[in-house]
Motif scaffolding. Structure first.
Motif, PDB file in Angstrom:
ATOM      1  N   PRO A  29      44.382   5.576   2.083  1.00 29.54           N
ATOM      2  CA  PRO A  29      45.051   6.643   2.841  1.00 29.54           C
ATOM      3  C   PRO A  29      44.840   8.029   2.221  1.00 29.54           C
ATOM      4  O   PRO A  29      44.668   9.015   2.941  1.00 29.54           O
ATOM      5  N   TYR A  30      44.859   8.101   0.892  1.00 30.73           N
ATOM      6  CA  TYR A  30      44.637   9.389   0.237  1.00 30.73           C
ATOM      7  C   TYR A  30      43.248   9.933   0.566  1.00 30.73           C
ATOM      8  O   TYR A  30      43.095  11.106   0.922  1.00 30.73           O
ATOM      9  N   ILE A  31      42.241   9.077   0.455  1.00 29.80           N
ATOM     10  CA  ILE A  31      40.872   9.505   0.765  1.00 29.80           C
ATOM     11  C   ILE A  31      40.772   9.916   2.231  1.00 29.80           C
ATOM     12  O   ILE A  31      40.205  10.972   2.552  1.00 29.80           O
ATOM     13  N   ASN A  32      41.338   9.108   3.118  1.00 26.59           N
ATOM     14  CA  ASN A  32      41.265   9.406   4.550  1.00 26.59           C
ATOM     15  C   ASN A  32      41.953  10.721   4.911  1.00 26.59           C
ATOM     16  O   ASN A  32      41.504  11.431   5.811  1.00 26.59           O
ATOM     17  N   GLU A  33      43.016  11.064   4.210  1.00 24.68           N
ATOM     18  CA  GLU A  33      43.758  12.290   4.510  1.00 24.68           C
ATOM     19  C   GLU A  33      43.160  13.528   3.846  1.00 24.68           C
ATOM     20  O   GLU A  33      43.335  14.638   4.342  1.00 24.68           O
ATOM     21  N   ASN A  34      42.467  13.361   2.728  1.00 25.58           N
ATOM     22  CA  ASN A  34      42.020  14.514   1.952  1.00 25.58           C
ATOM     23  C   ASN A  34      40.524  14.771   1.965  1.00 25.58           C
ATOM     24  O   ASN A  34      40.074  15.772   1.414  1.00 25.58           O
ATOM     25  N   ASN A  36      36.684  14.461   4.321  1.00 29.36           N
ATOM     26  CA  ASN A  36      36.078  14.363   5.641  1.00 29.36           C
ATOM     27  C   ASN A  36      35.265  13.068   5.701  1.00 29.36           C
ATOM     28  O   ASN A  36      34.058  13.062   5.446  1.00 29.36           O
ATOM     29  N   VAL A  37      35.949  11.954   6.010  1.00 29.37           N
ATOM     30  CA  VAL A  37      35.310  10.644   6.055  1.00 29.37           C
ATOM     31  C   VAL A  37      35.651   9.946   7.367  1.00 29.37           C
ATOM     32  O   VAL A  37      36.660  10.251   7.996  1.00 29.37           O
ATOM     33  N   TYR A  38      34.792   9.022   7.755  1.00 26.87           N
ATOM     34  CA  TYR A  38      35.136   8.127   8.858  1.00 26.87           C
ATOM     35  C   TYR A  38      36.221   7.184   8.355  1.00 26.87           C
ATOM     36  O   TYR A  38      36.178   6.724   7.217  1.00 26.87           O
ATOM     37  N   THR A  39      37.171   6.884   9.202  1.00 28.01           N
ATOM     38  CA  THR A  39      38.284   6.042   8.768  1.00 28.01           C
ATOM     39  C   THR A  39      38.292   4.670   9.449  1.00 28.01           C
ATOM     40  O   THR A  39      39.158   3.852   9.163  1.00 28.01           O
ATOM     41  N   ASP A  40      37.336   4.416  10.324  1.00 24.66           N
ATOM     42  CA  ASP A  40      37.317   3.148  11.035  1.00 24.66           C
ATOM     43  C   ASP A  40      36.697   2.040  10.170  1.00 24.66           C
ATOM     44  O   ASP A  40      36.028   2.309   9.174  1.00 24.66           O
ATOM     45  N   ARG A  41      36.951   0.819  10.556  1.00 21.69           N
ATOM     46  CA  ARG A  41      36.470  -0.350   9.813  1.00 21.69           C
ATOM     47  C   ARG A  41      34.950  -0.351   9.691  1.00 21.69           C
ATOM     48  O   ARG A  41      34.401  -0.685   8.644  1.00 21.69           O
ATOM     49  N   GLU A  42      34.243   0.017  10.758  1.00 25.29           N
ATOM     50  CA  GLU A  42      32.776  -0.021  10.755  1.00 25.29           C
ATOM     51  C   GLU A  42      32.182   0.821   9.627  1.00 25.29           C
ATOM     52  O   GLU A  42      31.109   0.518   9.119  1.00 25.29           O
ATOM     53  N   HIS A  43      32.880   1.853   9.221  1.00 28.59           N
ATOM     54  CA  HIS A  43      32.376   2.756   8.185  1.00 28.59           C
ATOM     55  C   HIS A  43      33.085   2.577   6.844  1.00 28.59           C
ATOM     56  O   HIS A  43      32.978   3.426   5.970  1.00 28.59           O
ATOM     57  N   THR A  44      33.817   1.498   6.686  1.00 24.52           N
ATOM     58  CA  THR A  44      34.566   1.272   5.454  1.00 24.52           C
ATOM     59  C   THR A  44      34.021   0.037   4.749  1.00 24.52           C
ATOM     60  O   THR A  44      33.962  -1.042   5.329  1.00 24.52           O
ATOM     61  N   ILE A  59      39.620  -8.223  -2.275  1.00 27.53           N
ATOM     62  CA  ILE A  59      40.207  -7.164  -1.447  1.00 27.53           C
ATOM     63  C   ILE A  59      39.746  -7.314  -0.001  1.00 27.53           C
ATOM     64  O   ILE A  59      40.543  -7.218   0.935  1.00 27.53           O
ATOM     65  N   ALA A  60      38.453  -7.565   0.183  1.00 29.56           N
ATOM     66  CA  ALA A  60      37.930  -7.714   1.547  1.00 29.56           C
ATOM     67  C   ALA A  60      38.482  -8.969   2.223  1.00 29.56           C
ATOM     68  O   ALA A  60      38.733  -8.966   3.434  1.00 29.56           O
ATOM     69  N   MET A  61      38.691 -10.036   1.464  1.00 32.74           N
ATOM     70  CA  MET A  61      39.247 -11.254   2.053  1.00 32.74           C
ATOM     71  C   MET A  61      40.730 -11.079   2.393  1.00 32.74           C
ATOM     72  O   MET A  61      41.217 -11.620   3.374  1.00 32.74           O
ATOM     73  N   GLU A  62      41.427 -10.294   1.592  1.00 37.77           N
ATOM     74  CA  GLU A  62      42.836 -10.011   1.864  1.00 37.77           C
ATOM     75  C   GLU A  62      43.008  -9.039   3.033  1.00 37.77           C
ATOM     76  O   GLU A  62      44.018  -9.072   3.725  1.00 37.77           O
ATOM     77  N   HIS A  63      42.033  -8.173   3.243  1.00 40.78           N
ATOM     78  CA  HIS A  63      42.134  -7.134   4.267  1.00 40.78           C
ATOM     79  C   HIS A  63      40.854  -7.081   5.103  1.00 40.78           C
ATOM     80  O   HIS A  63      40.199  -6.034   5.173  1.00 40.78           O
ATOM     81  N   PRO A  64      40.491  -8.176   5.780  1.00 38.53           N
ATOM     82  CA  PRO A  64      39.242  -8.176   6.538  1.00 38.53           C
ATOM     83  C   PRO A  64      39.260  -7.204   7.716  1.00 38.53           C
ATOM     84  O   PRO A  64      38.198  -6.814   8.202  1.00 38.53           O
ATOM     85  N   ASP A  65      40.441  -6.777   8.119  1.00 38.29           N
ATOM     86  CA  ASP A  65      40.555  -5.800   9.200  1.00 38.29           C
ATOM     87  C   ASP A  65      40.210  -4.387   8.738  1.00 38.29           C
ATOM     88  O   ASP A  65      40.024  -3.492   9.553  1.00 38.29           O
ATOM     89  N   LYS A  66      40.076  -4.185   7.443  1.00 38.15           N
ATOM     90  CA  LYS A  66      39.821  -2.843   6.895  1.00 38.15           C
ATOM     91  C   LYS A  66      38.358  -2.616   6.509  1.00 38.15           C
ATOM     92  O   LYS A  66      37.928  -1.471   6.401  1.00 38.15           O
ATOM     93  N   PHE A  67      37.598  -3.693   6.240  1.00 42.28           N
ATOM     94  CA  PHE A  67      36.262  -3.551   5.663  1.00 42.28           C
ATOM     95  C   PHE A  67      35.196  -4.224   6.518  1.00 42.28           C
ATOM     96  O   PHE A  67      35.331  -5.385   6.892  1.00 42.28           O
ATOM     97  N   ALA A  68      34.106  -3.496   6.769  1.00 41.96           N
ATOM     98  CA  ALA A  68      32.977  -4.060   7.504  1.00 41.96           C
ATOM     99  C   ALA A  68      32.112  -4.917   6.590  1.00 41.96           C
ATOM    100  O   ALA A  68      31.558  -5.928   7.022  1.00 41.96           O
ATOM    101  N   THR A  69      31.970  -4.508   5.337  1.00 42.33           N
ATOM    102  CA  THR A  69      31.157  -5.267   4.397  1.00 42.33           C
ATOM    103  C   THR A  69      31.788  -5.251   3.015  1.00 42.33           C
ATOM    104  O   THR A  69      32.600  -4.379   2.687  1.00 42.33           O
ATOM    105  N   VAL A  70      31.370  -6.236   2.229  1.00 47.53           N
ATOM    106  CA  VAL A  70      31.720  -6.273   0.816  1.00 47.53           C
ATOM    107  C   VAL A  70      30.455  -6.617   0.046  1.00 47.53           C
ATOM    108  O   VAL A  70      29.710  -7.518   0.420  1.00 47.53           O
ATOM    109  N   GLY A  71      30.203  -5.853  -1.013  1.00 46.80           N
ATOM    110  CA  GLY A  71      29.096  -6.148  -1.917  1.00 46.80           C
ATOM    111  C   GLY A  71      29.669  -6.712  -3.200  1.00 46.80           C
ATOM    112  O   GLY A  71      30.410  -6.029  -3.901  1.00 46.80           O
ATOM    113  N   ALA A  72      29.367  -7.962  -3.468  1.00 43.92           N
ATOM    114  CA  ALA A  72      29.841  -8.614  -4.694  1.00 43.92           C
ATOM    115  C   ALA A  72      28.624  -8.882  -5.571  1.00 43.92           C
ATOM    116  O   ALA A  72      27.863  -9.821  -5.321  1.00 43.92           O
TER     117      ALA A  72
END
Length: 170
Positions: A29-34, A36-44, A59-72
């Protein structure tokens, strides 16, 4: 397994959930508010290496609605058994949101840590499949001579970005 002086028992009762919630509830939320970034899942996207790789995956497994990809990259999946991973993943519902999972690991005979991490990385796609995770959402890249350091992670990161931003790379 023991790796150096760190034992698996030292990770039991970890605080990954607290960090996951902090990233999603405070940092994002801090990054999104402060900024100029895309805030949708496709760009997160989220990525990390070693302990950061397992935490990014979590984090991605806990919040799959927030992240389009995860690099492990060289993730420390070995901290938990395959049975523990399957039990954890079976509790998740990925029917609506399943982030693309990019797994990387080296397997250099001169790097015992990376070899140990590679074993867990190799089994994770099977663990995900056992839980009904979409197979087309899992990419695994293994490099026989790869070692556990930033030089290798830096070298593979552009490949991960091709999956994270396919429209930009086409």
């Amino acid at each position: 397994p023991d790796i150096g002086k760190v034992t698996q028992a030292s990770y039991e009762g970890g605080k990954g959930k607290y960090f996951s919630d902090f990233v999603v509830d405070a940092v994002m939320p801090y990054i999104n508010e402060n900024y100029n970034v895309y805030t949708d899942r496709e760009h997160t996207h989220i990525a990390g290496s070693s302990s950061g790789g397992i935490e990014s995956f979590y984090i991605a497994m806990e919040h799959p609605d927030k992240f389009a990809t995860v690099g492990a990259l060289s993730p420390a999946f070995l901290l938990y058994t395959d049975d523990t991973w399957v039990e954890y993943l079976n509790k998740k519902d990925f029917s609506k949101n399943a982030p693309l999972i990019y797994l990387y690991c080296g397997n250099s005979s001169g790097d015992q840590l990376e070899q140990a991490l590679c074993a867990g990385t190799k089994t994770m796609p099977n663990n995900l499949k056992a839980c009904g995770y979409p197979e087309d959402k899992v990419v695994i890249k293994l490099y026989e001579n790869g070692v556990h350091n930033e030089m290798y992670w830096r070298a593979v990161f552009p490949d991960y970005l091709k999956y994270a931003f396919p429209k930009a790379s086409s």
